[in-house]
Design a protein around this motif. Structure first.
Motif, mmCIF file in Angstrom:
data_model
loop_
_atom_site.group_PDB
_atom_site.id
_atom_site.type_symbol
_atom_site.label_atom_id
_atom_site.label_comp_id
_atom_site.label_asym_id
_atom_site.label_seq_id
_atom_site.Cartn_x
_atom_site.Cartn_y
_atom_site.Cartn_z
ATOM 1 N N GLN A 100 -8.321 -4.747 4.891
ATOM 2 C CA GLN A 100 -8.425 -5.468 3.621
ATOM 3 C C GLN A 100 -8.929 -4.554 2.509
ATOM 4 O OE1 GLN A 100 -10.663 -8.810 5.438
ATOM 5 N NE2 GLN A 100 -9.228 -10.118 4.286
ATOM 6 N N LEU A 101 -9.874 -3.681 2.835
ATOM 7 C CA LEU A 101 -10.346 -2.723 1.831
ATOM 8 C C LEU A 101 -9.205 -1.797 1.418
ATOM 9 C CD1 LEU A 101 -12.781 -1.480 0.211
ATOM 10 C CD2 LEU A 101 -12.853 0.208 2.067
ATOM 11 N N PHE A 102 -8.474 -1.253 2.397
ATOM 12 C CA PHE A 102 -7.396 -0.321 2.100
ATOM 13 C C PHE A 102 -6.252 -0.987 1.341
ATOM 14 C CE2 PHE A 102 -9.667 2.636 4.617
ATOM 15 C CZ PHE A 102 -9.167 3.901 4.288
ATOM 16 N N THR A 103 -5.947 -2.230 1.660
ATOM 17 C CA THR A 103 -4.898 -2.940 0.917
ATOM 18 C C THR A 103 -5.307 -3.094 -0.544
ATOM 19 O OG1 THR A 103 -4.139 -4.101 2.888
ATOM 20 C CG2 THR A 103 -3.586 -5.090 0.755
ATOM 21 N N GLN A 104 -6.565 -3.434 -0.789
ATOM 22 C CA GLN A 104 -7.042 -3.530 -2.178
ATOM 23 C C GLN A 104 -7.024 -2.167 -2.867
ATOM 24 O OE1 GLN A 104 -10.269 -6.630 -3.020
ATOM 25 N NE2 GLN A 104 -10.787 -5.733 -1.022
ATOM 26 N N TRP A 105 -7.277 -1.131 -2.091
ATOM 27 C CA TRP A 105 -7.277 0.237 -2.616
ATOM 28 C C TRP A 105 -5.847 0.682 -2.926
ATOM 29 C CZ3 TRP A 105 -9.904 4.670 0.640
ATOM 30 C CH2 TRP A 105 -10.046 5.815 -0.139
ATOM 31 N N GLY A 106 -4.884 0.052 -2.266
ATOM 32 C CA GLY A 106 -3.487 0.431 -2.464
ATOM 33 C C GLY A 106 -3.092 1.636 -1.624
ATOM 34 N N VAL A 107 -3.839 1.901 -0.547
ATOM 35 C CA VAL A 107 -3.600 3.056 0.314
ATOM 36 C C VAL A 107 -3.218 2.553 1.704
ATOM 37 C CG1 VAL A 107 -4.655 5.106 1.361
ATOM 38 C CG2 VAL A 107 -5.248 4.468 -0.985
ATOM 39 N N ALA A 108 -2.086 3.022 2.224
ATOM 40 C CA ALA A 108 -1.637 2.621 3.558
ATOM 41 C C ALA A 108 -2.623 3.117 4.615
ATOM 42 C CB ALA A 108 -0.247 3.180 3.835
ATOM 43 N N LEU A 109 -2.851 2.301 5.627
ATOM 44 C CA LEU A 109 -3.723 2.678 6.735
ATOM 45 C C LEU A 109 -3.115 2.162 8.030
ATOM 46 C CD1 LEU A 109 -6.416 3.805 7.861
ATOM 47 C CD2 LEU A 109 -7.392 1.525 7.486
ATOM 48 N N SER A 110 -2.918 3.063 8.979
ATOM 49 C CA SER A 110 -2.440 2.697 10.310
ATOM 50 C C SER A 110 -2.961 3.727 11.298
ATOM 51 C CB SER A 110 -0.904 2.664 10.348
ATOM 52 O OG SER A 110 -0.380 3.980 10.333
ATOM 53 N N SER A 111 -2.610 3.584 12.542
ATOM 54 C CA SER A 111 -3.053 4.555 13.540
ATOM 55 C C SER A 111 -2.349 5.894 13.363
ATOM 56 C CB SER A 111 -2.813 4.015 14.954
ATOM 57 O OG SER A 111 -1.430 3.772 15.148
ATOM 58 N N GLN A 112 -1.304 5.937 12.548
ATOM 59 C CA GLN A 112 -0.552 7.172 12.323
ATOM 60 C C GLN A 112 -0.742 7.794 10.950
ATOM 61 O OE1 GLN A 112 1.218 8.855 14.723
ATOM 62 N NE2 GLN A 112 0.111 7.375 15.962
ATOM 63 N N GLN A 113 -1.380 7.079 10.017
ATOM 64 C CA GLN A 113 -1.491 7.642 8.672
ATOM 65 C C GLN A 113 -2.599 7.016 7.852
ATOM 66 O OE1 GLN A 113 2.475 5.927 7.486
ATOM 67 N NE2 GLN A 113 1.464 6.029 5.489
ATOM 68 N N ILE A 114 -3.035 7.787 6.859
ATOM 69 C CA ILE A 114 -3.896 7.316 5.779
ATOM 70 C C ILE A 114 -3.164 7.746 4.512
ATOM 71 C CG2 ILE A 114 -6.140 7.422 4.650
ATOM 72 C CD1 ILE A 114 -7.303 8.430 7.329
ATOM 73 N N GLY A 115 -2.700 6.783 3.724
ATOM 74 C CA GLY A 115 -1.878 7.123 2.564
ATOM 75 C C GLY A 115 -0.678 7.923 3.023
ATOM 76 N N GLY A 116 -0.433 9.057 2.371
ATOM 77 C CA GLY A 116 0.679 9.921 2.743
ATOM 78 C C GLY A 116 0.314 10.983 3.759
ATOM 79 N N VAL A 117 -0.904 10.934 4.281
ATOM 80 C CA VAL A 117 -1.349 11.910 5.277
ATOM 81 C C VAL A 117 -0.996 11.368 6.661
ATOM 82 C CG1 VAL A 117 -3.314 13.134 6.262
ATOM 83 C CG2 VAL A 117 -3.238 12.679 3.801
ATOM 84 N N PRO A 164 0.825 -1.217 0.000
ATOM 85 C CA PRO A 164 0.000 0.000 0.000
ATOM 86 C C PRO A 164 0.857 1.266 0.000
ATOM 87 C CG PRO A 164 -0.902 -1.599 1.510
ATOM 88 C CD PRO A 164 0.437 -2.136 1.070
ATOM 89 N N ASP A 165 0.410 2.253 -0.731
ATOM 90 C CA ASP A 165 1.111 3.518 -0.904
ATOM 91 C C ASP A 165 1.040 4.347 0.377
ATOM 92 O OD1 ASP A 165 2.129 5.966 -1.692
ATOM 93 O OD2 ASP A 165 0.679 6.290 -3.291
ATOM 94 N N ALA A 166 2.198 4.676 0.919
ATOM 95 C CA ALA A 166 2.268 5.452 2.155
ATOM 96 C C ALA A 166 2.766 6.865 1.899
ATOM 97 C CB ALA A 166 3.180 4.748 3.151
ATOM 98 N N THR A 167 2.763 7.316 0.640
ATOM 99 C CA THR A 167 3.324 8.636 0.348
ATOM 100 C C THR A 167 2.373 9.591 -0.361
ATOM 101 O OG1 THR A 167 4.265 7.842 -1.745
ATOM 102 C CG2 THR A 167 5.671 7.703 0.212
#
Length: 183
Positions: free
Chosen positions: A129-146, A40-43
């Motif tokens: 699982q939705l975010f991984t399919q979307w290709g967008v990083a998701l964690s408690s510290q970020q959504i994508g590059g945000v 997933p894209d984290a930037t």
């Protein structure tokens, strides 16, 4: 090579070739296929588009593609708010536009409705699982590059109740209203 997209590499061992005579038949050992799953894209910043390689992203999420499942069918909704602005959740996450095959967790519209259409009863699916399919990083510290500020986290609510922990671990449920926000 950009590893965010599925790269299929075929490996064949050259050892074991027999003879080199032009009239002699040569056999290669069985080839092995290694699939490098996308990360997933984290930037990148929103809005985030639906990725092109649907199958690779579904596999990275631990899902497969097939016809719509009918054993389990429900619709959580997702709203993402960054700095007070709503970010669209695109249509066709987890749906292969060429074949119509889809994963059990997908979107059809661009309105934040998540479709759970599983082929067996009782399976649990997560927001991750939705975010991984979307290709967008998701964690408690970020959504994508945000990124959340150093002293805060991505705020997650499920049906108005704060969810503590990694938002990727949030289990999807019928009629659930999920809000992710970063200020």
């Amino acid at each position: 090579m950009n590893l965010r997209f599925s790269t299929v590499v075929t490996l064949a061992a050259i050892a074991g070739l027999t003879g080199c005579a032009a009239d002699q038949e040569q056999a290669l050992p069985d080839a092995r296929t290694v699939v490098v799953l996308p990360t997933p894209d984290a930037t990148s910043q929103p809005p985030w588009q639906t990725p092109g390689d649907v199958l690779a992203h579904a596999k990275a999420a631990g899902l497969d593609l097939g016809p719509m499942g009918t054993a389990e069918h429900y619709h959580p909704s997702l709203r993402i708010v960054i700095d007070g602005n709503q970010v669209p959740v695109p249509a066709n996450i987890g749906v292969d536009p060429a074949t119509g095959a889809m994963s059990a967790v997908h979107t059809h519209e661009g309105d934040g409705t998540i479709h759970i259409e599983a082929d067996s009863v009782g399976e649990q699916f997560t927001l991750g699982q939705l975010f991984t399919q979307w290709g967008v990083a998701l964690s408690s510290q970020q959504i994508g590059g945000v990124q959340a500020d150093a002293d805060s986290e991505v705020e997650v609510t499920s049906n108005g109740v704060k969810f503590a922990g990694d938002p990727a671990d949030l289990v999807l449920e019928p009629d659930q209203e999920i809000v992710l926000s970063v200020n």
